[in-house]
Design a protein around this motif. Sequence first.
Motif, PDB file in Angstrom:
ATOM      1  N   SER A 109      47.818  35.549  33.534  1.00 46.83           N
ATOM      2  CA  SER A 109      48.343  35.402  34.893  1.00 46.83           C
ATOM      3  C   SER A 109      49.806  35.806  35.001  1.00 46.83           C
ATOM      4  O   SER A 109      50.311  36.017  36.108  1.00 46.83           O
ATOM      5  CB  SER A 109      48.197  33.944  35.359  1.00 46.83           C
ATOM      6  N   GLY A 110      50.493  35.882  33.854  1.00 43.96           N
ATOM      7  CA  GLY A 110      51.914  36.214  33.885  1.00 43.96           C
ATOM      8  C   GLY A 110      52.813  35.003  33.976  1.00 43.96           C
ATOM      9  O   GLY A 110      54.026  35.129  34.208  1.00 43.96           O
ATOM     10  N   ALA A 164      50.180  35.518  51.682  1.00 43.82           N
ATOM     11  CA  ALA A 164      51.569  35.282  51.263  1.00 43.82           C
ATOM     12  C   ALA A 164      51.608  33.994  50.455  1.00 43.82           C
ATOM     13  O   ALA A 164      50.866  33.052  50.748  1.00 43.82           O
ATOM     14  CB  ALA A 164      52.496  35.172  52.464  1.00 43.82           C
ATOM     15  N   ILE A 165      52.451  33.985  49.427  1.00 45.76           N
ATOM     16  CA  ILE A 165      52.611  32.777  48.629  1.00 45.76           C
ATOM     17  C   ILE A 165      54.022  32.769  48.047  1.00 45.76           C
ATOM     18  O   ILE A 165      54.555  33.826  47.673  1.00 45.76           O
ATOM     19  CB  ILE A 165      51.542  32.687  47.518  1.00 45.76           C
ATOM     20  N   ASP A 166      54.632  31.609  48.023  1.00 46.53           N
ATOM     21  CA  ASP A 166      55.962  31.437  47.454  1.00 46.53           C
ATOM     22  C   ASP A 166      55.952  30.219  46.542  1.00 46.53           C
ATOM     23  O   ASP A 166      55.357  29.183  46.878  1.00 46.53           O
ATOM     24  CB  ASP A 166      57.016  31.245  48.547  1.00 46.53           C
ATOM     25  N   GLN A 180      30.877  25.736  44.989  1.00 48.31           N
ATOM     26  CA  GLN A 180      31.293  26.859  44.142  1.00 48.31           C
ATOM     27  C   GLN A 180      32.277  27.768  44.870  1.00 48.31           C
ATOM     28  O   GLN A 180      32.074  28.127  46.027  1.00 48.31           O
ATOM     29  CB  GLN A 180      30.082  27.682  43.702  1.00 48.31           C
ATOM     30  N   ILE A 181      33.335  28.111  44.162  1.00 43.33           N
ATOM     31  CA  ILE A 181      34.279  29.117  44.634  1.00 43.33           C
ATOM     32  C   ILE A 181      34.115  30.357  43.762  1.00 43.33           C
ATOM     33  O   ILE A 181      34.173  30.261  42.530  1.00 43.33           O
ATOM     34  CB  ILE A 181      35.728  28.604  44.553  1.00 43.33           C
ATOM     35  N   THR A 182      33.911  31.495  44.385  1.00 41.86           N
ATOM     36  CA  THR A 182      33.731  32.755  43.670  1.00 41.86           C
ATOM     37  C   THR A 182      34.883  33.696  43.991  1.00 41.86           C
ATOM     38  O   THR A 182      35.184  33.954  45.164  1.00 41.86           O
ATOM     39  CB  THR A 182      32.397  33.424  44.064  1.00 41.86           C
ATOM     40  N   VAL A 183      35.527  34.198  42.960  1.00 36.33           N
ATOM     41  CA  VAL A 183      36.672  35.094  43.127  1.00 36.33           C
ATOM     42  C   VAL A 183      36.190  36.505  43.423  1.00 36.33           C
ATOM     43  O   VAL A 183      35.284  37.018  42.771  1.00 36.33           O
ATOM     44  CB  VAL A 183      37.560  35.082  41.869  1.00 36.33           C
ATOM     45  N   GLU A 184      36.817  37.125  44.415  1.00 32.10           N
ATOM     46  CA  GLU A 184      36.455  38.483  44.805  1.00 32.10           C
ATOM     47  C   GLU A 184      37.489  39.517  44.372  1.00 32.10           C
ATOM     48  O   GLU A 184      37.148  40.658  44.092  1.00 32.10           O
ATOM     49  CB  GLU A 184      36.272  38.546  46.327  1.00 32.10           C
ATOM     50  N   ALA A 185      38.774  39.137  44.340  1.00 38.21           N
ATOM     51  CA  ALA A 185      39.811  40.114  43.997  1.00 38.21           C
ATOM     52  C   ALA A 185      41.085  39.393  43.578  1.00 38.21           C
ATOM     53  O   ALA A 185      41.321  38.239  43.949  1.00 38.21           O
ATOM     54  CB  ALA A 185      40.101  41.031  45.194  1.00 38.21           C
ATOM     55  N   TYR A 186      41.904  40.125  42.792  1.00 39.37           N
ATOM     56  CA  TYR A 186      43.172  39.595  42.301  1.00 39.37           C
ATOM     57  C   TYR A 186      44.343  40.381  42.874  1.00 39.37           C
ATOM     58  O   TYR A 186      44.207  41.550  43.220  1.00 39.37           O
ATOM     59  CB  TYR A 186      43.225  39.672  40.766  1.00 39.37           C
ATOM     60  N   ARG A 187      45.488  39.710  42.913  1.00 45.92           N
ATOM     61  CA  ARG A 187      46.719  40.360  43.350  1.00 45.92           C
ATOM     62  C   ARG A 187      47.906  39.651  42.686  1.00 45.92           C
ATOM     63  O   ARG A 187      47.836  38.454  42.389  1.00 45.92           O
ATOM     64  CB  ARG A 187      46.836  40.291  44.870  1.00 45.92           C
ATOM     65  N   VAL A 188      48.991  40.395  42.492  1.00 43.93           N
ATOM     66  CA  VAL A 188      50.199  39.825  41.885  1.00 43.93           C
ATOM     67  C   VAL A 188      51.192  39.456  42.978  1.00 43.93           C
ATOM     68  O   VAL A 188      51.573  40.283  43.807  1.00 43.93           O
ATOM     69  CB  VAL A 188      50.840  40.807  40.890  1.00 43.93           C
ATOM     70  N   PHE A 189      51.586  38.188  42.991  1.00 45.02           N
ATOM     71  CA  PHE A 189      52.633  37.685  43.880  1.00 45.02           C
ATOM     72  C   PHE A 189      53.751  37.112  43.016  1.00 45.02           C
ATOM     73  O   PHE A 189      53.509  36.212  42.197  1.00 45.02           O
ATOM     74  CB  PHE A 189      52.108  36.559  44.782  1.00 45.02           C
ATOM     75  N   LYS A 210      49.743  36.690  38.663  1.00 45.13           N
ATOM     76  CA  LYS A 210      48.456  37.254  39.078  1.00 45.13           C
ATOM     77  C   LYS A 210      47.520  36.117  39.479  1.00 45.13           C
ATOM     78  O   LYS A 210      47.222  35.233  38.678  1.00 45.13           O
ATOM     79  CB  LYS A 210      47.859  38.060  37.923  1.00 45.13           C
ATOM     80  N   ILE A 211      47.042  36.172  40.726  1.00 42.10           N
ATOM     81  CA  ILE A 211      46.179  35.097  41.219  1.00 42.10           C
ATOM     82  C   ILE A 211      44.965  35.684  41.943  1.00 42.10           C
ATOM     83  O   ILE A 211      44.999  36.826  42.414  1.00 42.10           O
ATOM     84  CB  ILE A 211      46.935  34.153  42.177  1.00 42.10           C
ATOM     85  N   PRO A 212      43.897  34.913  42.067  1.00 40.25           N
ATOM     86  CA  PRO A 212      42.757  35.352  42.877  1.00 40.25           C
ATOM     87  C   PRO A 212      43.074  35.182  44.357  1.00 40.25           C
ATOM     88  O   PRO A 212      43.106  34.071  44.870  1.00 40.25           O
ATOM     89  CB  PRO A 212      41.628  34.409  42.437  1.00 40.25           C
ATOM     90  N   TYR A 213      43.319  36.286  45.045  1.00 39.35           N
ATOM     91  CA  TYR A 213      43.761  36.174  46.433  1.00 39.35           C
ATOM     92  C   TYR A 213      42.623  36.303  47.431  1.00 39.35           C
ATOM     93  O   TYR A 213      42.776  35.951  48.612  1.00 39.35           O
ATOM     94  CB  TYR A 213      44.864  37.196  46.724  1.00 39.35           C
ATOM     95  N   LYS A 214      41.465  36.777  46.983  1.00 40.88           N
ATOM     96  CA  LYS A 214      40.277  36.805  47.833  1.00 40.88           C
ATOM     97  C   LYS A 214      39.159  36.023  47.160  1.00 40.88           C
ATOM     98  O   LYS A 214      38.877  36.226  45.971  1.00 40.88           O
ATOM     99  CB  LYS A 214      39.809  38.242  48.079  1.00 40.88           C
ATOM    100  N   SER A 215      38.529  35.148  47.928  1.00 39.75           N
ATOM    101  CA  SER A 215      37.437  34.352  47.364  1.00 39.75           C
ATOM    102  C   SER A 215      36.527  33.873  48.477  1.00 39.75           C
ATOM    103  O   SER A 215      36.870  33.935  49.661  1.00 39.75           O
ATOM    104  CB  SER A 215      37.997  33.159  46.575  1.00 39.75           C
ATOM    105  N   ASN A 216      35.366  33.401  48.101  1.00 36.32           N
ATOM    106  CA  ASN A 216      34.461  32.777  49.063  1.00 36.32           C
ATOM    107  C   ASN A 216      34.000  31.434  48.518  1.00 36.32           C
ATOM    108  O   ASN A 216      33.987  31.199  47.310  1.00 36.32           O
ATOM    109  CB  ASN A 216      33.272  33.681  49.415  1.00 36.32           C
TER     110      ASN A 216
END
Length: 365
Positions: free
Chosen positions: A151-152, A356-358, A318-327, A331-337
């Motif tokens: 994740s960094g 957005a995340i801070d 259940q949470i399923t991760v769809e995509a990752y992004r670096v903020f 690196k976090i899962p920014y899209k999920s269902n």
Amino acid sequence: MKSAFSFILIIHGLIHLIGYVKAFFETDISKQLVGVSKPIGSIWLVTFIMFIVVSIQVQTGKKWFYLGLIAVLVSQILIILAWSDAKFGTIINIVILLVSISAFASDKFDALVEKESKQILQNIKTKNLPIISENDIVHLPQIVQKWIINSGSIGNPIVQSVRLKQIGNMRTKPNSKWMPFEATQYFNVENPSFVWQTKVAALPLINIHGRDKLKDGKGEMLIKLAGLLPLVKASDNPKIDSSAMHRYLAEICWFPSAALSNYLSWEIINFNAAKATFTYKDQSVSGIFSFNDKGDLITFEAKRYYGGSENSKLEKWQITVEAYRVFHHIKIPYKSNVTWKLKEGDFNWLNLEVVAIDYNSTEIY
């Protein structure tokens, strides 16, 4: 919808100019005697100006509803004085009145949530925080270590507070329509708590306002139609407490350094999965984090209460991760269902995206 409402305000305001014109430019004295004298005409002009100003305030995000309510009141008095010619304006005034009341209630709802958000963020230390090293994670299961490294988080300060924004869509039943939403959320990681606020576009010009909360191990849920009519109000309920804790546990995926917190314990399931137990204020919940070989989170699963009523039972969530992004280098899962795995079948009720995340900020958006 904001633009459409502003357009209605402008048109309704312009119609009020007719009263002004009749008073100052109408030569037929008999028409002036039915209620459009020059003093009354001046009030028609002022009402036009008020509606135009309200329209501008709507577009600029100002608190327009106070002036809006005054404009509607004055407008309706004028309409009554010229009822035979202006009675149909009452319909527009009713629409503006209802939207104004909704906006007023929504503002009060927002003020409540802002106060609660500030409360959970107060007294959090965000300066000179410890930097995470690989030595800090050696006690964790290997797959969790891999997740934190991937994740960094290594080399970055430990996260004590989080704020984020989300968008997405949700529905209340398997066959109901999807409704777009936007949300903000604040986390206190040191003393595990959160406040989540959403606005769901359920009807034209009318939103459903929701607030989900965890503080001191207690969960609260509040949902209001138009910020005014209560749909759900749940607190002092062990099932709601448990559900809120499950939610917090799942959402540490957005701030992986929380895995180091002393209120979490970890248990190896296999090479690619670990069970986390969140214990706080004499209550515990658990869930399973599953990863791929690189250490990216794939799913989170838990047995969570499906509602807060006496008949509510634990169901697979259940949470399923769809995509990752670096903020901010993380690196976090920014899209999920999010899906309930019910005996009747899967119920995917929420799809979300973090926009957005801070980290380590105690300011309110």
